[in-house]
Write an enzyme that holds these catalytic residues in place. Structure first.
Site, PDB file in Angstrom:
ATOM      1  N   TYR A 179      67.693 -39.715   4.251  1.00 17.06           N
ATOM      2  CA  TYR A 179      67.716 -38.815   3.029  1.00 17.06           C
ATOM      3  C   TYR A 179      68.476 -37.567   3.397  1.00 17.06           C
ATOM      4  O   TYR A 179      69.777 -37.641   3.701  1.00 17.06           O
ATOM      5  CB  TYR A 179      66.162 -38.455   2.570  1.00 17.06           C
ATOM      6  CG  TYR A 179      66.152 -37.740   1.416  1.00 17.06           C
ATOM      7  CD1 TYR A 179      66.543 -38.297   0.143  1.00 17.06           C
ATOM      8  CD2 TYR A 179      65.348 -36.521   1.514  1.00 17.06           C
ATOM      9  CE1 TYR A 179      66.540 -37.301  -0.850  1.00 17.06           C
ATOM     10  CE2 TYR A 179      65.279 -35.853   0.327  1.00 17.06           C
ATOM     11  CZ  TYR A 179      65.701 -36.093  -0.761  1.00 17.06           C
ATOM     12  OH  TYR A 179      65.867 -35.630  -1.958  1.00 17.06           O
ATOM     13  N   LYS A 226      59.835 -64.052 -12.654  1.00 11.84           N
ATOM     14  CA  LYS A 226      61.093 -64.583 -12.161  1.00 11.84           C
ATOM     15  C   LYS A 226      61.713 -63.836 -11.158  1.00 11.84           C
ATOM     16  O   LYS A 226      62.353 -64.231 -10.088  1.00 11.84           O
ATOM     17  CB  LYS A 226      62.208 -64.761 -13.218  1.00 11.84           C
ATOM     18  CG  LYS A 226      61.809 -65.756 -14.412  1.00 11.84           C
ATOM     19  CD  LYS A 226      62.975 -66.316 -14.924  1.00 11.84           C
ATOM     20  CE  LYS A 226      62.648 -67.514 -15.784  1.00 11.84           C
ATOM     21  NZ  LYS A 226      64.000 -68.099 -16.722  1.00 11.84           N
TER      22      LYS A 226
END
Length: 386
Positions: free
Chosen positions: A36, A91
Site C-alpha cells: 500500500y 457464473k
C-alpha cells in the site's frame, strides 16, 4: 426442509457465493509499505506515465466484469437487475472454479442503450473483458455492437456467442451421427431472441443456407415489421420467401433436418417430428421445460436429441464455452470474439468427443478437457491473427 429453504440457507450462510482473496500478506510495516503506501504512489506514477501498465500491475489485467440488467433471465424473463445478480454471481463462481478467472458481478439499472454503453465504457478501465448477461433483445445487440467499437477489450454476450458456440459444436457431431453433411442441413430455428438470432447467424456464416426463422408471430421475413431490424436483416440474408411470412412452426417443419428451439416449453409436437426428414435432429433447449419432451421426440423418430437440462443426455450449456473462452482471451490478449473464433471454438469442443453417438454429441459440463481445449483453441486462433 424444502429445496428452496436449502438454497436460501446455503447462500445466506456466506452472503452469496464469492469473496475477494488477497494475494499479499500485510503483517508488518515493510509489507504495508510495499503493498500500500508509500509503494502504490510509485506504482501510480509509473501508470500515469504509461497507462497500459495498469493491466500488468493491477488486477484490471485479469478481472472480467459480469454485467446484467435482468431484462431477459432464462426461464424467468424480466425480473430486474437485483434479481439478476444471483445468475451472474453463479457464473462468476464458475469462472473461478473451472478456469481460475476472476469475475465480478455487476447489476446495471434498466437504462436506455446510450446510458448503458456510457456506464460500461466509463468503468471499463478496471477490467480486462466485459461479459454481458441476460439483457433483452434488441438492446443486447446494440450494447454489444457499440461497446465493441469503443473498447479495446473483449466484449462478449453469453446469451449470443456462448449459445451459438455450444449449439454449433453439438450440431457438428449430430450431423456426424446421422451421416449428413453439416452445410446441407435444413434447419428451423424457433425462438429468435438474442440466443436464437446469434445461433442462426453463426450457422449462416459457416455455410448453412437452408435456415428458417420462427418466432412468436410465425416465420420471420425481411418485410415483417413485427420483428426488429436484426431479425429482419438476417431473414433478408437467408432470402426467406415472403409467402412464408407469419406461417406457424407446424407449417414449415415438414422436410426439415433439424429443429433448434430457443423458445418455450411444449411448442413442438410429436406429429411435427414425424413430418421432418429421416433421422431428424432435435435441439429442444428451453429451460426448465424443453420444447418437446425427449421421450416423446424419440418415440416420434428423432435420431439425436439435445436439451438445456442436466436431466437428459446432450446438455447444451454455455458452461462449455465461457470459462475456457475468457481464459484464452486473457492469456492471448485477443480483443474480439468474432464469428471465425466462435467457429474455431465450436469445432474444438465438438472434437473433444472423438466418436460421437446419439447419446453423446457434446462433452459433459464437468469434463476436465473442456476448459483447456477451448482456451488452447482461442490461443491458437490468436496466433494466426498476429
Amino acid at each position: 426442509m424444502s429445496e428452496l429453504e436449502d438454497i436460501l440457507k446455503l447462500h445466506a450462510a456466506h452472503t452469496g457465493v464469492l469473496d475477494i482473496k488477497s494475494n499479499l500478506a500485510v503483517t508488518n510495516r515493510s509489507e504495508l509499505a510495499q503493498a500500500y503506501t508509500p509503494g502504490v504512489s510509485m506504482l501510480s506514477k509509473e501508470i500515469e506515465a504509461h497507462p497500459a501498465l495498469k493491466s500488468k500491475y493491477t488486477m484490471s489485467g485479469k478481472l472480467v466484469a459480469l454485467i446484467t440488467d435482468g431484462t431477459a433471465v432464462l426461464g424467468l424473463g424480466n425480473i430486474g437487475p437485483a434479481a439478476g445478480l444471483p445468475v451472474i454471481e453463479g457464473k462468476a463462481l464458475l469462472y473461478k472454479d473451472l478456469a481460475n478467472i476472476n469475475a465480478i458481478p455487476l447489476a446495471l439499472n434498466q437504462v436506455d442503450t446510450a446510458d448503458a454503453v456510457a456506464t460500461i465504457k466509463n468503468i471499463a478501465l478496471s477490467f480486462a473483458g466485459i461479459h454481458l448477461e441476460d439483457i433483452a433483445a434488441p438492446r443486447c445487440f446494440e450494447i454489444e455492437e457499440q461497446l465493441s467499437q469503443v473498447l479495446d477489450i473483449p466484449v462478449y454476450h453469453d446469451d449470443q456467442e456462448g449459445t451459438a458456440i455450444v449449439v454449433l459444436a453439438g450440431l457438428i457431431n449430430a450431423a456426424r451421427v446421422v451421416k449428413k453433411q453439416l452445410t446441407d442441413l435444413k434447419i428451423v430455428v424457433n425462438g429468435v431472441g438474442a440466443s436464437g438470432l446469434a445461433t442462426a447467424r453463426l450457422l449462416y456464416q459457416i455455410g448453412i443456407k437452408n435456415l428458417i426463422l420462427v418466432d412468436q408471430h410465425g416465420v420471420i421475413t425481411a418485410t415483417d415489421m413485427n420483428y426488429n431490424s436484426y431479425q429482419r436483416n438476417l431473414a433478408k440474408l437467408l432470402q426467406t420467401p415472403t409467402n412464408l411470412q407469419g406461417q406457424p412452426l407446424a407449417a414449415v417443419i415438414e422436410h426439415q433436418d433439424v429443429f433448434i428451439g430457443l423458445s418455450d416449453k411444449n411448442v413442438l409436437q410429436s406429429q411435427d417430428v414425424q413430418k421432418m426428414n429421416t433421422q431428424p435432429i432435435i435441439f429442444a433447449l428451453a429451460n426448465p421445460i424443453p420444447e418437446i419432451d425427449p421421450a416423446v421426440a424419440q418415440q416420434a423418430g428423432a435420431a439425436v436429441i439435445a436439451t438445456g437440462s442436466s436431466k437428459y443426455p446432450n446438455q447444451v450449456n454455455n458452461i462449455l464455452a465461457f470459462p475456457g473462452l475468457f481464459k484464452g482471451l486473457l492469456s492471448s490478449n485477443l480483443k474480439r470474439v468474432d464469428a471465425q473464433l466462435q467457429q474455431v471454438v465450436a469445432v474444438a469442443l465438438a472434437n473433444v468427443i472423438s466418436q460421437p453417438t446419439a447419446q453423446q454429441i457434446i462433452p459433459d459440463v464437468f469434463d476436465e478437457r473442456v476448459v483447456p481445449t477451448v482456451s488452447h483453441a482461442v490461443q491458437k486462433y490468436s496466433q494466426g491473427q498476429k
